[in-house]
Each structure stands twice: as structure tokens, then as C-alpha cells.
Design an enzyme around this catalytic site. Sequence first.
Site, PDB file in Angstrom:
ATOM      1  N   LEU A  23      17.749 -13.723   7.192  1.00  0.00           N
ATOM      2  CA  LEU A  23      18.776 -12.678   7.345  1.00  0.00           C
ATOM      3  C   LEU A  23      19.173 -12.028   6.026  1.00  0.00           C
ATOM      4  CD1 LEU A  23      21.091 -14.361  10.060  1.00  0.00           C
ATOM      5  CD2 LEU A  23      19.154 -12.821  10.427  1.00  0.00           C
ATOM      6  N   TYR A  36       6.649  -3.890  -5.547  1.00  0.00           N
ATOM      7  CA  TYR A  36       6.576  -4.077  -4.092  1.00  0.00           C
ATOM      8  C   TYR A  36       5.145  -3.828  -3.614  1.00  0.00           C
ATOM      9  CZ  TYR A  36       6.578  -2.662   0.783  1.00  0.00           C
ATOM     10  OH  TYR A  36       6.249  -2.532   2.109  1.00  0.00           O
ATOM     11  N   ILE A  39      11.158  -3.608  11.874  1.00  0.00           N
ATOM     12  CA  ILE A  39       9.898  -3.554  12.630  1.00  0.00           C
ATOM     13  C   ILE A  39       9.716  -4.828  13.453  1.00  0.00           C
ATOM     14  CG2 ILE A  39       7.393  -3.190  12.486  1.00  0.00           C
ATOM     15  CD1 ILE A  39       7.944  -1.906   9.669  1.00  0.00           C
ATOM     16  N   ASP A  64      14.448 -19.691   5.380  1.00  0.00           N
ATOM     17  CA  ASP A  64      13.737 -18.926   4.362  1.00  0.00           C
ATOM     18  C   ASP A  64      12.288 -19.413   4.340  1.00  0.00           C
ATOM     19  OD1 ASP A  64      12.711 -18.032   1.814  1.00  0.00           O
ATOM     20  OD2 ASP A  64      14.798 -17.704   1.205  1.00  0.00           O
ATOM     21  N   PHE A 115       2.019   3.281   7.925  1.00  0.00           N
ATOM     22  CA  PHE A 115       2.387   4.501   7.211  1.00  0.00           C
ATOM     23  C   PHE A 115       3.923   4.587   7.212  1.00  0.00           C
ATOM     24  CE2 PHE A 115      -1.418   6.414   5.528  1.00  0.00           C
ATOM     25  CZ  PHE A 115      -2.312   5.439   5.926  1.00  0.00           C
ATOM     26  N   LYS A 125       1.978  -6.349  -1.911  1.00  0.00           N
ATOM     27  CA  LYS A 125       1.184  -6.106  -0.690  1.00  0.00           C
ATOM     28  C   LYS A 125      -0.308  -6.191  -1.018  1.00  0.00           C
ATOM     29  CE  LYS A 125       4.508  -5.507   2.221  1.00  0.00           C
ATOM     30  NZ  LYS A 125       4.797  -6.586   3.154  1.00  0.00           N
ATOM     31  N   SER A 171       0.884  -2.174   3.828  1.00  0.00           N
ATOM     32  CA  SER A 171       1.425  -0.826   3.698  1.00  0.00           C
ATOM     33  C   SER A 171       0.345   0.111   3.190  1.00  0.00           C
ATOM     34  CB  SER A 171       2.577  -0.872   2.695  1.00  0.00           C
ATOM     35  OG  SER A 171       2.905   0.420   2.264  1.00  0.00           O
TER      36      SER A 171
HETATM   37  P1  NAD Z   1      13.227  -5.424   7.111  1.00  0.00           P
HETATM   38  O1  NAD Z   1      13.824  -5.697   5.789  1.00  0.00           O
HETATM   39  O2  NAD Z   1      14.053  -4.760   8.132  1.00  0.00           O
HETATM   40  O3  NAD Z   1      12.660  -6.773   7.743  1.00  0.00           O
HETATM   41  C1  NAD Z   1      12.186  -7.837   6.964  1.00  0.00           C
HETATM   42  C2  NAD Z   1      12.861  -9.097   7.457  1.00  0.00           C
HETATM   43  O4  NAD Z   1      12.389 -10.217   6.687  1.00  0.00           O
HETATM   44  C3  NAD Z   1      14.376  -9.057   7.295  1.00  0.00           C
HETATM   45  O5  NAD Z   1      14.997  -9.407   8.520  1.00  0.00           O
HETATM   46  C4  NAD Z   1      14.666 -10.097   6.212  1.00  0.00           C
HETATM   47  O6  NAD Z   1      15.915 -10.723   6.404  1.00  0.00           O
HETATM   48  C5  NAD Z   1      13.491 -11.039   6.361  1.00  0.00           C
HETATM   49  N1  NAD Z   1      13.120 -11.776   5.149  1.00  0.00           N
HETATM   50  C6  NAD Z   1      12.903 -11.284   3.901  1.00  0.00           C
HETATM   51  N2  NAD Z   1      12.560 -12.287   3.076  1.00  0.00           N
HETATM   52  C7  NAD Z   1      12.554 -13.421   3.802  1.00  0.00           C
HETATM   53  C8  NAD Z   1      12.297 -14.790   3.512  1.00  0.00           C
HETATM   54  N3  NAD Z   1      11.977 -15.178   2.282  1.00  0.00           N
HETATM   55  N4  NAD Z   1      12.372 -15.707   4.516  1.00  0.00           N
HETATM   56  C9  NAD Z   1      12.700 -15.328   5.778  1.00  0.00           C
HETATM   57  N5  NAD Z   1      12.976 -14.049   6.104  1.00  0.00           N
HETATM   58  C10 NAD Z   1      12.905 -13.110   5.130  1.00  0.00           C
HETATM   59  O7  NAD Z   1      11.873  -4.594   6.841  1.00  0.00           O
HETATM   60  P2  NAD Z   1      10.912  -3.864   7.863  1.00  0.00           P
HETATM   61  O8  NAD Z   1      10.993  -2.411   7.607  1.00  0.00           O
HETATM   62  O9  NAD Z   1      11.118  -4.391   9.213  1.00  0.00           O
HETATM   63  O10 NAD Z   1       9.513  -4.338   7.274  1.00  0.00           O
HETATM   64  C11 NAD Z   1       8.825  -5.459   7.800  1.00  0.00           C
HETATM   65  C12 NAD Z   1       7.567  -5.672   6.986  1.00  0.00           C
HETATM   66  O11 NAD Z   1       6.777  -4.495   7.015  1.00  0.00           O
HETATM   67  C13 NAD Z   1       7.822  -5.964   5.508  1.00  0.00           C
HETATM   68  O12 NAD Z   1       6.901  -6.909   5.059  1.00  0.00           O
HETATM   69  C14 NAD Z   1       7.575  -4.625   4.850  1.00  0.00           C
HETATM   70  O13 NAD Z   1       7.178  -4.765   3.520  1.00  0.00           O
HETATM   71  C15 NAD Z   1       6.457  -4.073   5.704  1.00  0.00           C
HETATM   72  N6  NAD Z   1       6.369  -2.607   5.658  1.00  0.00           N
HETATM   73  C16 NAD Z   1       7.461  -1.862   5.970  1.00  0.00           C
HETATM   74  C17 NAD Z   1       7.378  -0.472   5.879  1.00  0.00           C
HETATM   75  C18 NAD Z   1       8.573   0.387   6.186  1.00  0.00           C
HETATM   76  O14 NAD Z   1       8.578   1.559   5.824  1.00  0.00           O
HETATM   77  N7  NAD Z   1       9.613  -0.110   6.867  1.00  0.00           N
HETATM   78  C19 NAD Z   1       6.188   0.148   5.490  1.00  0.00           C
HETATM   79  C20 NAD Z   1       5.089  -0.649   5.199  1.00  0.00           C
HETATM   80  C21 NAD Z   1       5.189  -2.031   5.294  1.00  0.00           C
HETATM   81  N1  UFG Z   2      12.510  11.973   0.447  1.00  0.00           N
HETATM   82  C1  UFG Z   2      13.420  12.975   0.121  1.00  0.00           C
HETATM   83  N2  UFG Z   2      14.728  12.600  -0.003  1.00  0.00           N
HETATM   84  C2  UFG Z   2      15.176  11.322   0.171  1.00  0.00           C
HETATM   85  C3  UFG Z   2      14.226  10.327   0.498  1.00  0.00           C
HETATM   86  C4  UFG Z   2      12.895  10.693   0.617  1.00  0.00           C
HETATM   87  O1  UFG Z   2      13.057  14.131  -0.051  1.00  0.00           O
HETATM   88  O2  UFG Z   2      16.371  11.069   0.016  1.00  0.00           O
HETATM   89  C5  UFG Z   2      11.105  12.352   0.590  1.00  0.00           C
HETATM   90  C6  UFG Z   2      10.199  11.635  -0.375  1.00  0.00           C
HETATM   91  O3  UFG Z   2      10.119  12.331  -1.593  1.00  0.00           O
HETATM   92  C7  UFG Z   2       8.866  11.615   0.394  1.00  0.00           C
HETATM   93  C8  UFG Z   2       9.304  11.551   1.851  1.00  0.00           C
HETATM   94  O4  UFG Z   2      10.667  11.967   1.880  1.00  0.00           O
HETATM   95  O5  UFG Z   2       8.178  12.822   0.193  1.00  0.00           O
HETATM   96  C9  UFG Z   2       9.207  10.144   2.440  1.00  0.00           C
HETATM   97  O6  UFG Z   2       9.872   9.242   1.564  1.00  0.00           O
HETATM   98  P1  UFG Z   2      10.199   7.744   1.983  1.00  0.00           P
HETATM   99  O7  UFG Z   2      10.896   7.117   0.829  1.00  0.00           O
HETATM  100  O8  UFG Z   2      10.860   7.702   3.307  1.00  0.00           O
HETATM  101  O9  UFG Z   2       8.746   7.116   2.195  1.00  0.00           O
HETATM  102  P2  UFG Z   2       7.534   6.964   1.169  1.00  0.00           P
HETATM  103  O10 UFG Z   2       6.375   7.680   1.784  1.00  0.00           O
HETATM  104  O11 UFG Z   2       7.886   7.312  -0.200  1.00  0.00           O
HETATM  105  O12 UFG Z   2       7.347   5.381   1.192  1.00  0.00           O
HETATM  106  C10 UFG Z   2       7.004   4.706   2.371  1.00  0.00           C
HETATM  107  C11 UFG Z   2       7.583   3.297   2.398  1.00  0.00           C
HETATM  108  C12 UFG Z   2       6.999   2.448   1.317  1.00  0.00           C
HETATM  109  C13 UFG Z   2       5.524   2.519   1.359  1.00  0.00           C
HETATM  110  C14 UFG Z   2       5.050   3.952   1.324  1.00  0.00           C
HETATM  111  C15 UFG Z   2       3.571   4.092   1.439  1.00  0.00           C
HETATM  112  O13 UFG Z   2       8.967   3.330   2.214  1.00  0.00           O
HETATM  113  O14 UFG Z   2       7.371   1.112   1.547  1.00  0.00           O
HETATM  114  O15 UFG Z   2       5.622   4.651   2.424  1.00  0.00           O
HETATM  115  O16 UFG Z   2       3.158   3.527   2.616  1.00  0.00           O
HETATM  116  F1  UFG Z   2       5.027   1.853   0.291  1.00  0.00           F
END
Ligand code: NAD
Ligand code: UFG
Length: 337
Positions: A33, A150, A12, A58, A179, A154, A125
Site C-alpha cells: 500500500l 525508473y 493497473i 512488502d 504504452f 524496467k 514499459s
Molecule cells: P501503482 O503505483 O498504482 O501500483 C503499484 C502497486 O504496487 C501499488 O499499489 C503499490 O502500493 C505497490 N507496491 C510498490 N512497491 C511495492 C512493494 N515493494 N511491495 C508490495 N507492493 C508494492 O502503479 P500502476 O500504474 O498500477 O503500475 C503497475 C505496474 O505497471 C508498475 O510496475 C509500473 O511500473 C508499470 N507501468 C505502469 C505504467 C503507467 O503509466 N501507469 C506504464 C508502464 C508500466
Molecule cells: N504532458 C503535458 N503536461 C503535463 C503532463 C504531461 O503536456 O502536465 C505531456 C507530456 O509532455 C507528454 C504527454 O503529455 O507529451 C504524456 O506524458 P505522460 O507523463 O502522461 O506520459 P509519458 O509518455 O511521458 O510517460 C509514460 C509513463 C512512463 C513510461 C512512458 C513510456 O508515465 O512510466 O510512458 O512508456 F515510462
Amino acid sequence: MSILVTGGAGYIGSHTVVELLNIDENVIIVDNLINSQIETIDKIKEITGKDIKFYQVDILDRENLERVFEENTDIESVIHFAGLKAVGESVEKPLEYYKNNLIGTLTLLETMRKYNCKKIIFSSSATVYGEQATSQYVETMKRGETTNPYGTTKAMIEKMLEDIYYADNSWNISILRYFNPIGAHESGLIGEDPKGIPNNLMPFIMKVANKEIDHLNIFGKDYATKDGTAARDYIHVVDLAKGHLKALEKLNNEKSGLFIYNLGTGNPYTVQEIVDTFKKVNNIDVPYEYTERRAGDLTIMYADPTKAREELGWAAEKNIEDMCKDSWNFVKITKQK
Ligand code: NAD
Ligand code: UFG
């Protein structure tokens, strides 16, 4: 003035940095990274034709984090993405998750305070809502029970930010509750590419379509939805990235405050609909089987995006077809050269 983006090499973060550069903001990335690749920095430069400063640091490393602020005295705001995010892994390694996400954020906030930078956008999240009586989640709901470390990090960081604001209301804080982000930049140069076997639906579908995994398990066919599979609010990562720009604009227009916004489309899609759409728009097979429900999964979870629309002037623009096409385009461009 510069914007510090922690975790800016990640999924993101990298898309948000691209959007920031597109509006000519100065961006400094801090990322260790641990879950991303250095090549992403070059790809961001390639997409935008702009330069960025990158520090492989970090956020728990106070000395080097302070150095970033010392060397860049014009840092005005921080977008804080850095964190570990795998739900399953957090259950197995709670200490690592609490340490990285909580101590990392604490160190960042202390450093910001030291350098008098009090404007921050935090990646939260929808998971902080837990299970509520209805499936559409709105910011007026209280945070609920989290079901894994996790999610707990948050919720704890949100609480920490609230306490900091109440103690010193010169802070200017935006908490964004994402979401389900999927999709990739239209160039196909950046996207989501998790190491190992993915936990999330779209990265798993992408690996099955690319024949790296032989089939997808659809978790549960007996949910109370139109086709029996669970439903989520999938949002294109570029729309999500643009939401950060709007949140930043809002903070820039306020002297201080604490704001919370859902970032979602408001439209739930079932797992079956995602798989069927992915197959159709990309004209590719995705073999699947129905298996047991995954523990902890909710039936339907989607955003009420009204507050972000009304207060930020932001709404998601891309549809589910765009999300599925762009996800696959990223695989084609990066893995099938
Ligand atoms: P991502 O893992 O691709 O990106 C996170 C980045 O943070 C990575 O590049 C990682 O190397 C870096 N990082 C982790 N710990 C670190 C540290 N201690 N110091 C410096 N860098 C560090 O994840 P993303 O999907 O891009 O998510 C970004 C943020 O959004 C996260 O906080 C995640 O929890 C939150 N979020 C993601 C989702 C999702 O579904 N992807 C949903 C809700 C919230
Ligand atoms: N699913 C499958 N097969 C898979 C993976 C997922 O059927 O192999 C289904 C899950 O059961 C769920 C849907 O696809 O019904 C979405 O699952 P994800 O794991 O992609 O996403 P979640 O909604 O479970 O979780 C996401 C983020 C979390 C966050 C959560 C609530 O990954 O970080 O949304 O915001 F906490």
C-alpha cells in the site's frame, strides 16, 4: 489454482484483478500500500461480488512473502505489478527505486523458484525502447538507452528475466510493455488517483477539471506533429487489464517460454487532442497554457500492436472518447459525492 497479483491494489493491478475475478479466477493480492489504499480491496469486491485474499506485505520482506506461498500452496502463476513508477521521483531517489524495483523483483523470483512456481507476467514499459529511429515501436527492436532510473529498472528486470529463462527454460515468462494507460473502470469505483501533484497527463487533467489545480501546462507546442504537441499511444486501463488475461491464457497453453508483447492501441493522439476530447465529451473546462518542452520527452511514441493481436488474440477495443469519459467519471463518483 490461484494467481498471485503483486501490486494488485494499485491502478493497473486493481483493474486486472477485477477482470480475473470476472472469469472466476482465484486471486491473492500482495501489496504494501505504498502507493494505494486499502479501500480499493473493498471496491474490487463491490464491483465483482467476489472475494479475494489480501496480504499487506512488502515484496522485499522475504519471510512474509514466503508465508503467502506457504499458506497458499495452489499459487500457479504470478502477475507482477508491484513497483515504484514515478519518473521524476526516480531521478531524485535512484537508490529507493533500484532497491524497491530490483530487490523486490529478485526476492519475488527467488521465492517463486523456492515454491516451484515459474509462471510470471511482468509489467514493463515502452520506456525500455528509448529513442529509436521511428516513432512506432515494435518488439523486434532492441532495448534502447533509458533516460531515468525508473526506466532503467524496467530494462534491468527484463534482462534479468531473460537470463533466468536461458539458465532454466522451465520458466514461463511474459513481459508486457505498456504504452500510456489512462481511463478507469466503468463503475467509477476504481481508477488512478496519485498522491500529490501528478506527473502524468491524464491525472493532471482530472485535477484541473476538478478545480484542484488551476491550469494544465502543455509541455511544448513546437513538435513536428499536426498541432505541435507531443503524441502518445493512450490505452484504456480495462483493455490493458484484459491483455493480461490473454497473456496468462497464452502461458497456460505453453509449457514454458519467454514472450514479449507491446500493449498499446497503435493510434497516437497529441496532448492537444486529449485535452480537446476531454473537454468535449465531459462538457467541462480544462484551462491550459503552452510551456517549454519537458526534458527527455519524445515527439511521438506509439505501439505496433500486431504481435499481441496475432499471438494473444488481443486488441484494444475502447476509443479515446471512452478513455476521457471514464477518467472523469471516476473523479465524479469518488470525489464529488
Ligand atoms: P501503482 O503505483 O498504482 O501500483 C503499484 C502497486 O504496487 C501499488 O499499489 C503499490 O502500493 C505497490 N507496491 C510498490 N512497491 C511495492 C512493494 N515493494 N511491495 C508490495 N507492493 C508494492 O502503479 P500502476 O500504474 O498500477 O503500475 C503497475 C505496474 O505497471 C508498475 O510496475 C509500473 O511500473 C508499470 N507501468 C505502469 C505504467 C503507467 O503509466 N501507469 C506504464 C508502464 C508500466
Ligand atoms: N504532458 C503535458 N503536461 C503535463 C503532463 C504531461 O503536456 O502536465 C505531456 C507530456 O509532455 C507528454 C504527454 O503529455 O507529451 C504524456 O506524458 P505522460 O507523463 O502522461 O506520459 P509519458 O509518455 O511521458 O510517460 C509514460 C509513463 C512512463 C513510461 C512512458 C513510456 O508515465 O512510466 O510512458 O512508456 F515510462
